[in-house]
Motif scaffolding. Structure first.
Motif, mmCIF file in Angstrom:
data_model
loop_
_atom_site.group_PDB
_atom_site.id
_atom_site.type_symbol
_atom_site.label_atom_id
_atom_site.label_comp_id
_atom_site.label_asym_id
_atom_site.label_seq_id
_atom_site.Cartn_x
_atom_site.Cartn_y
_atom_site.Cartn_z
ATOM 1 N N ARG A 134 17.165 -48.425 66.163
ATOM 2 C CA ARG A 134 15.746 -48.763 66.120
ATOM 3 C C ARG A 134 15.427 -49.379 64.761
ATOM 4 O O ARG A 134 15.982 -48.971 63.745
ATOM 5 C CB ARG A 134 14.867 -47.517 66.337
ATOM 6 C CG ARG A 134 15.099 -46.786 67.656
ATOM 7 C CD ARG A 134 14.608 -47.575 68.859
ATOM 8 N NE ARG A 134 13.222 -47.978 68.769
ATOM 9 C CZ ARG A 134 12.186 -47.220 69.163
ATOM 10 N NH1 ARG A 134 12.405 -46.008 69.638
ATOM 11 N NH2 ARG A 134 10.947 -47.677 69.079
ATOM 12 N N VAL A 135 14.527 -50.348 64.762
ATOM 13 C CA VAL A 135 14.171 -51.061 63.540
ATOM 14 C C VAL A 135 12.669 -51.008 63.343
ATOM 15 O O VAL A 135 11.905 -51.217 64.292
ATOM 16 C CB VAL A 135 14.646 -52.531 63.605
ATOM 17 C CG1 VAL A 135 14.201 -53.298 62.363
ATOM 18 C CG2 VAL A 135 16.170 -52.594 63.753
ATOM 19 N N PHE A 136 12.233 -50.691 62.106
ATOM 20 C CA PHE A 136 10.799 -50.728 61.829
ATOM 21 C C PHE A 136 10.498 -51.863 60.865
ATOM 22 O O PHE A 136 11.326 -52.197 60.008
ATOM 23 C CB PHE A 136 10.291 -49.392 61.285
ATOM 24 C CG PHE A 136 10.884 -48.937 59.986
ATOM 25 C CD1 PHE A 136 10.225 -49.163 58.770
ATOM 26 C CD2 PHE A 136 12.092 -48.235 59.945
ATOM 27 C CE1 PHE A 136 10.760 -48.718 57.569
ATOM 28 C CE2 PHE A 136 12.628 -47.790 58.750
ATOM 29 C CZ PHE A 136 11.956 -48.036 57.558
ATOM 30 N N PRO A 137 9.323 -52.512 61.008
ATOM 31 C CA PRO A 137 8.967 -53.606 60.092
ATOM 32 C C PRO A 137 9.056 -53.146 58.651
ATOM 33 O O PRO A 137 8.825 -51.970 58.340
ATOM 34 C CB PRO A 137 7.532 -53.953 60.495
ATOM 35 C CG PRO A 137 7.397 -53.484 61.906
ATOM 36 C CD PRO A 137 8.262 -52.253 61.994
ATOM 37 N N ASP A 193 23.026 -40.390 69.285
ATOM 38 C CA ASP A 193 22.256 -40.298 68.045
ATOM 39 C C ASP A 193 21.335 -41.508 67.920
ATOM 40 O O ASP A 193 21.438 -42.482 68.683
ATOM 41 C CB ASP A 193 23.193 -40.246 66.837
ATOM 42 C CG ASP A 193 24.042 -38.988 66.796
ATOM 43 O OD1 ASP A 193 23.643 -37.979 67.414
ATOM 44 O OD2 ASP A 193 25.103 -39.015 66.145
ATOM 45 N N THR A 194 20.452 -41.458 66.947
ATOM 46 C CA THR A 194 19.540 -42.582 66.692
ATOM 47 C C THR A 194 19.555 -42.906 65.209
ATOM 48 O O THR A 194 19.480 -42.012 64.367
ATOM 49 C CB THR A 194 18.096 -42.243 67.120
ATOM 50 O OG1 THR A 194 18.086 -41.939 68.513
ATOM 51 C CG2 THR A 194 17.162 -43.425 66.859
ATOM 52 N N VAL A 195 19.663 -44.190 64.900
ATOM 53 C CA VAL A 195 19.572 -44.660 63.521
ATOM 54 C C VAL A 195 18.383 -45.609 63.424
ATOM 55 O O VAL A 195 18.224 -46.504 64.249
ATOM 56 C CB VAL A 195 20.887 -45.332 63.055
ATOM 57 C CG1 VAL A 195 21.311 -46.463 63.977
ATOM 58 C CG2 VAL A 195 20.754 -45.821 61.622
ATOM 59 N N ILE A 196 17.539 -45.376 62.431
ATOM 60 C CA ILE A 196 16.284 -46.133 62.279
ATOM 61 C C ILE A 196 16.345 -46.864 60.942
ATOM 62 O O ILE A 196 16.373 -46.230 59.885
ATOM 63 C CB ILE A 196 15.068 -45.196 62.321
ATOM 64 C CG1 ILE A 196 15.123 -44.300 63.566
ATOM 65 C CG2 ILE A 196 13.776 -45.994 62.301
ATOM 66 C CD1 ILE A 196 14.077 -43.189 63.573
ATOM 67 N N LEU A 197 16.361 -48.197 60.995
ATOM 68 C CA LEU A 197 16.534 -49.002 59.800
ATOM 69 C C LEU A 197 15.288 -49.823 59.477
ATOM 70 O O LEU A 197 14.631 -50.342 60.390
ATOM 71 C CB LEU A 197 17.697 -49.989 59.954
ATOM 72 C CG LEU A 197 19.105 -49.446 59.953
ATOM 73 C CD1 LEU A 197 19.568 -49.155 61.357
ATOM 74 C CD2 LEU A 197 20.050 -50.455 59.306
#
Length: 385
Positions: free
Chosen positions: A145-148, A121-125
Motif C-alpha cells: 500500500r502507498v500513501f501520498p 503481511d502489509t507494507v505501507i510506503l
C-alpha cells in the motif's frame, strides 16, 4: 522480439536515456569530467569525508591487517572483527540492542524487507520512498500500500483499513525515509510514530540522507527529534555523509537475529571488505566528534549562503531540488550550467521522479567554499530567469 536498439531509441526520444559519466578525479568539491574541471554539486559526500586523511589511513591500515577481502559470507567464515566492531558501534550510537551491516544500501533494503515480510503481511510506503525500498517491498510478497507523500490522513486510513481485516500473526510495516532523496524534505516522524503506536504497526525509517547532517551527534532526524525509541528499524547507508560504503539496520536483538537468518542479500553475499567496515567505523566516530560537529555547521552555513544568494527558504537538508518540469529542459539546463559555468549539477528524470517533474538535484557539502555556492546561485538565477 524487441531489440535493445529499439528500446534505447525510445528512451532517447523521451529524453530518458542515461550514460555513465566518466569522472577522473577523487570525490571532491571540484572534479574532473572528460578533461573539464567542474564544481561538483552532484555528490552525496555531504561532509567531505570521502577523502578525509584519517579515514583513508584507517582503510589502508585495516587492509594491511585484515587483507583486501573477507573471503566468504558472514555466516560461513567472513564475520571478521571490523564487521563486528562496526555493528556494535552503530547499535550504541543509535541506542539499539544490535545492528547488522550489509554491503550497500540497496542490499539492505532488499534484504530487510523481504526477510521481515511475507504473503499475508502489509507494507505501507510513502509514495516518494527510494526505489530500493519499493523493490524490497515488492520482493517480499506482502500486500503493498502507498500513501501520498507525507499525507498522515491517508496513512491513518490505510492503517485503519489494514488492521480491521488483518490476521492475528500478520505484520504491518510502515516504511519512510527521514530525508527524501530527491526532494530533500523531512518526514513527519513524530506523527508517524504516533500513528504506528496507535495501531500497533512496525516502522522502518531510512536515514540514508539524514545520517551525518542532522542531530546533536549526527545520527539523523530521529536523533534530532528525540524519537528514535519509537522506530523499530533504523536503516542507513555509510556511502553518503560517512564517505565510505555499506548499509545497516539497527534494531532489537530478535529483529537483527531474524535478519541474520532470513535476509538473502546478507546470507548469500560475501561479507564487505574488512577495510571498508573499519573505515566506516572511523567515519562514524568522526561524525560524532567535535570535528564532525564543525563540519555539520559548515554545511549548514553553506546552505544558508545558498538560500541568501537565491532568495529562497533555507533548505531542509543538503539536497536542493531545482524544479524544471520536462525532462528535455532539465537536461538542457544541466548541460548549459556545465558548458557556461563549469558546474556539475545533474538532471533527475523519470522514473527516478514522477513524469514531468524533472529537476536539477543540487547537493551542497561542507567542502564547498562560499565562492563555489555564490557562483552556482548566480548561474541558476541567470539561466532560469
Amino acid at each position: 522480439m524487441r531489440s535493445p536498439e529499439d528500446e534505447l531509441a525510445e528512451l532517447e526520444a523521451a529524453s530518458l536515456r542515461r550514460h555513465l559519466r566518466a569522472v577522473d578525479s577523487p570525490q571532491l568539491a571540484h572534479t574532473q569530467v572528460a578533461g573539464q574541471s567542474l564544481s561538483n554539486f552532484a555528490s552525496n559526500d555531504y561532509l567531505g569525508l570521502a577523502n578525509h586523511p584519517h579515514i583513508k589511513q584507517a582503510f589502508i591500515e585495516a587492509t594491511e591487517l585484515w587483507g583486501t577481502g573477507s573471503g566468504a559470507s558472514r555466516l560461513i567464515c567472513g564475520s571478521l572483527p571490523p564487521h563486528r566492531k562496526l555493528e556494535l558501534y552503530i547499535a550504541t550510537s543509535k541506542g539499539t540492542e544490535a545492528a547488522l551491516v550489509f554491503a550497500n544500501g540497496y542490499a539492505t533494503s532488499l534484504g530487510a524487507l523481504s526477510a521481515l515480510l511475507r504473503k499475508g503481511d502489509t507494507v505501507i510506503l510513502d509514495k516518494l520512498s527510494h526505489a530500493s525500498l519499493i523493490d524490497g517491498a515488492r520482493l517480499s510478497g506482502a500486500t503493498l500500500r502507498v500513501f501520498p507523500h507525507n499525507d498522515l490522513n491517508k496513512l491513518s486510513k490505510i492503517l485503519e483499513q489494514t488492521f480491521s481485516k488483518k490476521s492475528t500473526d500478520a505484520r504491518v510495516l510502515i516504511v519512510t525515509e527521514s530525508i527524501f532523496s530527491m526532494d530533500g524534505d523531512h518526514a513527519p516522524l513524530a506523527d508517524i510514530i504516533a500513528l504506528k503506536q496507535k495501531f500497533g504497526a512496525l516502522l522502518l525509517v531510512d536515514e540514508a540522507h539524514g545520517l551525518g547532517i542532522l542531530g546533536p551527534t549526527g545520527m539523523g532526524l530521529a536523533e534530532q527529534l528525540d524519537c528514535a525509541k519509537g522506530i523499530d528499524l533504523q536503516m542507513g547507508t555509510l556511502g553518503k555523509a560517512a564517505g565510505v560504503a555499506g548499509g545497516y539496520i539497527a534494531a532489537t536483538k530478535p529483529l537483527i537475529d531474524l535478519l541474520t537468518n532470513k535476509a538473502r542479500s546478507f546470507i548469500y553475499s560475501t561479507a564487505p571488505p574488512p577495510s571498508q567496515s573499519h573505515a566506516a567505523l572511523v567515519a562514524l566516530q568522526l561524525i560524532r566528534s567535535p570535528e564532525g560537529s564543525k563540519l555539520r555547521q559548515k554545511l549548514w552555513n553553506n546552505l544558508q549562503t545558498f538560500a541568501d544568494a537565491t532568495q529562497t527558504p533555507l533548505p531542509a537538508s543538503a539536497i536542493i531540488p531545482w524544479h524544471v518540469g520536462p525532462s528535455a529542459q532539465a537536461l538542457e539546463l544541466s548541460q548549459t550550467l556545465q558548458n557556461t559555468s563549469a558546474l556539475l549539477v545533474p538532471a533527475v528524470r523519470y522514473p527516478t521522479v514522477p513524469r514531468n517533474t524533472a529537476r536539477l538535484r543540487i547537493t551542497l557539502t561542507a567542502a564547498h567554499s562560499t565562492q563555489d555556492i555564490q557562483t552556482l546561485a548566480a548561474a541558476l538565477l541567470h539561466h532560469t530567469a
